[in-house]
Structures are given as C-alpha cells and as structure tokens.
Design a protein around this motif. Structure first.
Motif, mmCIF file in Angstrom:
data_model
loop_
_atom_site.group_PDB
_atom_site.id
_atom_site.type_symbol
_atom_site.label_atom_id
_atom_site.label_comp_id
_atom_site.label_asym_id
_atom_site.label_seq_id
_atom_site.Cartn_x
_atom_site.Cartn_y
_atom_site.Cartn_z
ATOM 1 N N LEU A 173 -2.828 6.566 0.609
ATOM 2 C CA LEU A 173 -2.571 5.206 1.143
ATOM 3 C C LEU A 173 -1.423 5.387 1.315
ATOM 4 N N GLY A 174 -1.406 4.707 1.967
ATOM 5 C CA GLY A 174 -0.161 3.881 3.591
ATOM 6 C C GLY A 174 0.534 4.811 4.204
ATOM 7 N N GLN A 175 0.175 6.264 3.785
ATOM 8 C CA GLN A 175 0.753 7.377 4.035
ATOM 9 C C GLN A 175 0.441 8.331 5.248
ATOM 10 N N CYS A 194 -1.014 10.773 5.518
ATOM 11 C CA CYS A 194 -1.369 12.349 5.244
ATOM 12 C C CYS A 194 -1.825 12.348 4.051
ATOM 13 N N ASN A 195 -2.739 12.984 3.363
ATOM 14 C CA ASN A 195 -3.355 13.096 1.860
ATOM 15 C C ASN A 195 -2.142 14.097 1.345
ATOM 16 N N ARG A 196 -2.340 13.816 -0.041
ATOM 17 C CA ARG A 196 -1.003 14.487 -0.561
ATOM 18 C C ARG A 196 -1.809 16.000 -1.460
ATOM 19 N N ARG A 251 -8.947 17.568 2.014
ATOM 20 C CA ARG A 251 -7.526 18.586 2.138
ATOM 21 C C ARG A 251 -6.619 18.367 2.240
ATOM 22 N N GLU A 252 -5.699 18.557 1.546
ATOM 23 C CA GLU A 252 -4.450 18.381 1.202
ATOM 24 C C GLU A 252 -3.331 18.380 2.834
ATOM 25 N N GLY A 253 -2.561 17.261 3.304
ATOM 26 C CA GLY A 253 -2.259 17.030 4.673
ATOM 27 C C GLY A 253 -3.267 17.120 6.008
ATOM 28 N N GLN A 254 -4.508 16.419 5.520
ATOM 29 C CA GLN A 254 -5.010 15.703 6.318
ATOM 30 C C GLN A 254 -4.894 14.764 6.236
ATOM 31 N N PRO A 255 -4.779 13.792 8.319
ATOM 32 C CA PRO A 255 -4.279 13.310 8.099
ATOM 33 C C PRO A 255 -5.357 11.756 6.938
ATOM 34 N N GLN A 257 -3.266 20.015 -5.856
ATOM 35 C CA GLN A 257 -2.141 20.078 -4.962
ATOM 36 C C GLN A 257 -2.610 21.463 -4.495
ATOM 37 N N THR A 258 -1.899 22.408 -3.624
ATOM 38 C CA THR A 258 -1.296 23.486 -3.712
ATOM 39 C C THR A 258 -0.429 24.377 -2.818
ATOM 40 N N GLY A 294 0.794 4.247 -2.930
ATOM 41 C CA GLY A 294 -0.110 5.762 -2.667
ATOM 42 C C GLY A 294 0.959 6.539 -2.844
ATOM 43 N N HIS A 329 1.140 -1.051 0.280
ATOM 44 C CA HIS A 329 -0.150 0.212 -0.129
ATOM 45 C C HIS A 329 0.785 1.276 0.339
ATOM 46 N N ARG A 330 1.867 1.149 0.927
ATOM 47 C CA ARG A 330 2.608 2.635 0.828
ATOM 48 C C ARG A 330 3.544 2.512 -0.485
ATOM 49 N N PRO A 379 -1.456 17.887 9.689
ATOM 50 C CA PRO A 379 -3.206 18.604 9.561
ATOM 51 C C PRO A 379 -4.014 19.590 9.946
ATOM 52 N N CYS A 410 3.630 18.809 4.481
ATOM 53 C CA CYS A 410 2.595 18.545 4.804
ATOM 54 C C CYS A 410 2.489 17.341 6.057
ATOM 55 N N VAL A 467 1.665 7.042 -6.382
ATOM 56 C CA VAL A 467 0.428 7.681 -6.946
ATOM 57 C C VAL A 467 0.501 9.282 -6.272
ATOM 58 N N LEU A 469 -6.340 8.166 -3.546
ATOM 59 C CA LEU A 469 -5.363 7.108 -2.919
ATOM 60 C C LEU A 469 -3.981 7.817 -2.936
ATOM 61 N N ASP A 470 -3.661 8.669 -3.567
ATOM 62 C CA ASP A 470 -2.324 9.405 -3.005
ATOM 63 C C ASP A 470 -1.999 9.406 -1.505
#
Lengths: 277, 277
Positions: free
Chosen positions: B102-104, B106-108, B58-62, B78-79, A146, A142-143, A273, A270, A149, B99-100
């Motif tokens: 995944l395994g991270q 936070c959201n990218r 949001r970008e950066g959100q867990p 992405q900003t 992700g 998964h990592r 949060p 990032c 992507v 999906l970006d």
DNA sequence: CGAATCTTTGAACTGAGTCAATTAAAGTGG
DNA sequence: CCACTTTAATTGACTCAGTTCAAAGATTCG
C-alpha cells in the motif's frame, strides 16, 4: 525528495517549539515534502507534548486519531493478561502511531514516550474528509499504512533469527538505517529505550541484551557507553546477520572474511520488478 | 454482522465456481456484509485461480492490486539474500494479501498458494476511485489495513514466547480462532502448510515443530494425523501460553490446575475503553 | 542523598538447534 | 496403476546458546 532530511528535522524543532504544525510539515516529515502545497500549508494541526514515561495512547482506548511523531521517541506496546509487556515497535521522528486501530473501534496497542516528546494529532475523521479534497493526504495515509505493515513484517524477520547475536545486530542496523534516513548519524546511536525494552522487542531475556552488546563491544564491532552505541564496523554487523548460529559459525568463517555489498539492513533492495511466475 | 459466517462461506463457494464476484461478496467475506447494497452488487470484480505451489504475487513486483482470498490458502513470504524464506503470514478465506505494498512502488512480500486457491483482484486505482463514490469501500480498505497491522503485531507477540511449546500452542489457538470466525470448526484443523512453513513462521527449527506436536499429542492436548490436527483440550492450551517456560513450569503448576476464563486467543479482549493516563 | 530502576556479571541448568538417519507421503513418468 | 524419485516428517544423540536465579554496580530521579 525536496529538502534534505536534516533540514526538515531542524525545521521540525522550530515548529515544535511553537506547538503549531501544518499538513505541509506532516508531508515533509513523512518523506513526501515534494507534495506539499499552499493548500496543505493552510491546514493547521494540533500538536501534543508527551512527557517522558507518559502514555500517548492506551491499549483498548477508542480509536479516533493517528499520531505522527514530531520529536522524541515512543515505544508501542501490547500488554497481555499476565501483565507481560510486549514491545511491538519503537517510533521516532516521522513514524506514525496508532495504525493498528485503522478501521477498528479501539487501539490494539499503547504508546509510551521514552523521553519528552511531541506528536501531531491527525484525527481520522478530519484526515478522511480532507483526503477527499486533497488526494495527497489520502496517499499519505496509505503510504503510512503500507509502511507499517511492511515494518512489522521486518520485525518478524528480525525475531526469527535463531541466534540472539544476530537479532541484536539486525536491530542495531535497522535502527541505524532509520536514523540515517532522517539525516542523523548512522554510526552514533542514542538509544532512548532500556535494555529491557529492546529485549522485549527482540523476544529475548534482558540479560542477553547486555551480554551480547558487551560481546560485540569486545570484538570491536561496536562501542557501548550506557545508552550511546557507536557502530564501529558496520560491514561486520551486516555479515553477521547472515549466519544462522552465532559465535562458532562466525569464528569458522573468519578465515574467508570477504565483505559483500549489501545495504545497511542486510536485506536485498526491491526496486527491479521481477518476472512473473 | 448480517448473515452467519457459515452461510457466507458456503455462498462463497458458489461464487467461486462461477468465477465471478461482486463488491458485495467482498464485503461479505470481510465481515462487512451489513454494508452491502445494490451499488456494490453492481461492481463485478475479476477472480483469479492460483494452482497449488504457484505464486500469486512475487516480492519486488510492482504494486498494483490487493487480493482477497476467496478460497484455499496462501503463505506470505519474504526471501532474504541467502535464500532463506521467512513466512510472515498464512492467508485464508477473507484475508487480504499485498497490504504491505500500500502506497509503495512494489510488493514487499510474495504469496504462494498452499493448495488450489482463488482470489478476488482489487486493483488499487479502481478501489480508490470507487471509494470516493462509496465510502464503504474506503472503510473496507482501512479496516483491512488496520487488521493487518494488528495481526502482524500479534505475530510478534507469538514469536516473543521464550518456549517453542508456547509458540506452537499460541499458533494453534490463533489458527483455530480464525477458522471459527469463518464458521468452521475450531477443533478440527486442516493445516495446508508444511511443518517447515510453520517453523519459519514461528522462528524455530522444523524438527522442533514435529517434536512439540508429538509432545502435545502425548499429553492428550491435541491429536495429530498428518496435516489434520484436532484440539482436544483447548483450555489446557490457553493455560499453557501463559507460562514463560515449557514443561517444567507446566508440571510444577499442574497441582493448582484452575482454568481461567479467557478467549481462545488468550489475549484480553479490548472492548471497554480504559481511563486515560 | 536515598530509593528505585536499570545494567552488568556470574553460575547452573536445560531447551532447542544442529547433524544424521529412517520412515512416510506425495508427486512423476512409464 | 505401479515403480521410482523427491520431498516432507519423525526420531535420536549431542552440544551449546540462552534462560533463569541471584547479587553486585551504575544511573536516574525525586
């Protein structure tokens, strides 16, 4: 992080020499060394050597396995019906190849070795089967997905830069950052790909790559010696990517000349949060 | 493929009205309707409505969940630190968002609704837990991830086109193809995004989008009425993307004028595995 | 050592970015 | 529902960055 990236990189070379590799090595190379265990030590995976210029996978070939680069480097390409070769990514140590085939019947892109290289083969069926016993392997997959992507998203950002000077600057910084995260120098870069490859990757003419590199060298930001590039003034490069348009804007802003504190990629980190809505 | 895409799309709207949704619906929308079963029928997933202009993530959100678009549309962005907004993708019915991450941690990237929209929330922990019982859900995740990687690769190809006319042509065809695969018309397109969004997505100035669309309309290839675009001559658009440079090359080649048999995307289909090396 | 590929450099043309101004559409509040 | 504000879209003029074509060096490889 368990061991330093540098040490694992060195260990890698020994592992490559013996052409054997365990799942623990894979975790190490993927930055998940802390999750390695005796269980993963026991899983031996096949390595495959790929001579310079040879294909690791071909576009359209049935998807069966992922590959983790253990040494050397690759370019991942898609070829359109006119024969034009679009470079989608450069894969170096620790990068996965073939993720665009996940869940599909066939690979959507090919990969060519840019130098003599080695990969660990991760047959998907095996990976999934083992993943049910060892959750860490599931997490690994998964990592990897992700990250891939996200990285391709970064590439879109890269290519969206209106000036080719900015694209090249971003590319160099991106490349340097990845080298650094492997414990290598983020200053002295050995580029294994041709200017043409970089040009395709960035979506510009290959002559432009030459010209921009020369221009950056003239300005003292980098030093170019064939395929070795040294980043002499990283802050200036970071600053440069913020501009919409190349030279004129740069010259205009030269007076102000104050360096902001950004990471090498020039993107905001990032970690915190943010609030909803 | 079990049911026709059109029928599942209609069924979708009913499901949305009741704001309830099962894993079987999710499989249907993802083109895996054949894999639905009584087991997946029993899994009820929460739907979430997002008003036009509101952020889904949001970008950066867990990172906690993936989202599957059930109705409406989103732009994924992405900003950067300068506030410049890079559009990475447009998500419509059946597309996954997030999906970006995944395994991270936070959201990218973030996602904004382009109109009143609805998504199914797929908490990753839940998805993984259920995936151990129902392999089809595991497959679903992998398919989604692989598709997303491939699609972003296609975007790189899109943006690599040297002429903005070609970029727009490719974009229109890409968009039409996705609408078609949902059972909608591949001719009449309702664009929910602004010209600015398209411009960011393609990496060109927003004025250029206007100009190119007008030019394509003048040439009779498309008809533009505000946000409704009709593709009048798809073969010509397919042909157009093969050119390296826009108008001059097109005019030059107008004499030859023979249409090749390509699919709407203009890319070669990858079905037949190719020989090694 | 020769052939092929890669890289650099030059010159000319032009596509598209920028700036600016107008028109159209959409949203807001009385 | 209409006046008002704000945002989106179109169009024009101008300029230059970057593509294209061409040709000469440099490297690599057989």
């Amino acid at each position: 992080m368990s061991a330093s990236p540098l040490l694992t990189a060195v260990a890698d070379h020994r592992a490559r020499a013996s052409a054997r590799c365990t799942a623990s090595d894979v975790l190490n190379w993927s930055g998940m060394g802390a999750e390695a265990s005796v269980a993963t030590d026991g899983i031996v995976l096949p390595m495959r050597h790929v001579a310079s210029g040879r294909w690791l996978v071909r576009e359209g070939q049935p998807f069966e396995a992922l590959y983790l680069v253990g040494g050397g480097s690759f370019k991942c390409v898609q070829t359109d019906e006119d024969g034009y070769e679009q470079v989608l990514a450069f894969a170096i140590h620790g990068d996965f190849i073939g993720l665009d085939g996940l869940g599909q019947l066939c690979n959507r892109s090919g990969a060519v070795a840019l130098e003599d290289s080695a990969v660990v083969t991760l047959p998907l069926a095996l990976l999934l089967a083992m993943g049910h016993e060892l959750p860490v392997l599931e997490t690994l997959l998964h990592r990897a997905a992700g990250t891939e992507v996200a990285r391709r998203g970064d590439n879109q950002y890269l290519m969206a830069a209106p000036s080719s000077e900015v694209r090249v600057a971003r590319f160099l910084l991106q490349f340097a950052q990845r080298q650094e995260s492997l414990g290598h120098s983020g200053r002295r870069l050995r580029m294994s790909m041709t200017r043409r490859d970089i040009a395709s990757y960035l979506g510009v003419a290959h002559e432009t790559i030459s010209r921009v590199l020369m221009a950056l060298a003239r300005d003292g930001f980098i030093a170019v010696s064939n395929r070795d590039i040294e980043l002499l003034d990283k802050p200036a490069l970071v600053e440069m990517q913020r501009l919409t348009r190349g030279r004129q804007a740069r010259d205009r802003r030269a007076d102000i000349a104050q360096h902001t504190t950004l990471d090498a990629s020039g993107r905001a980190n990032c970690r915190q949060p943010q609030a909803l809505q």
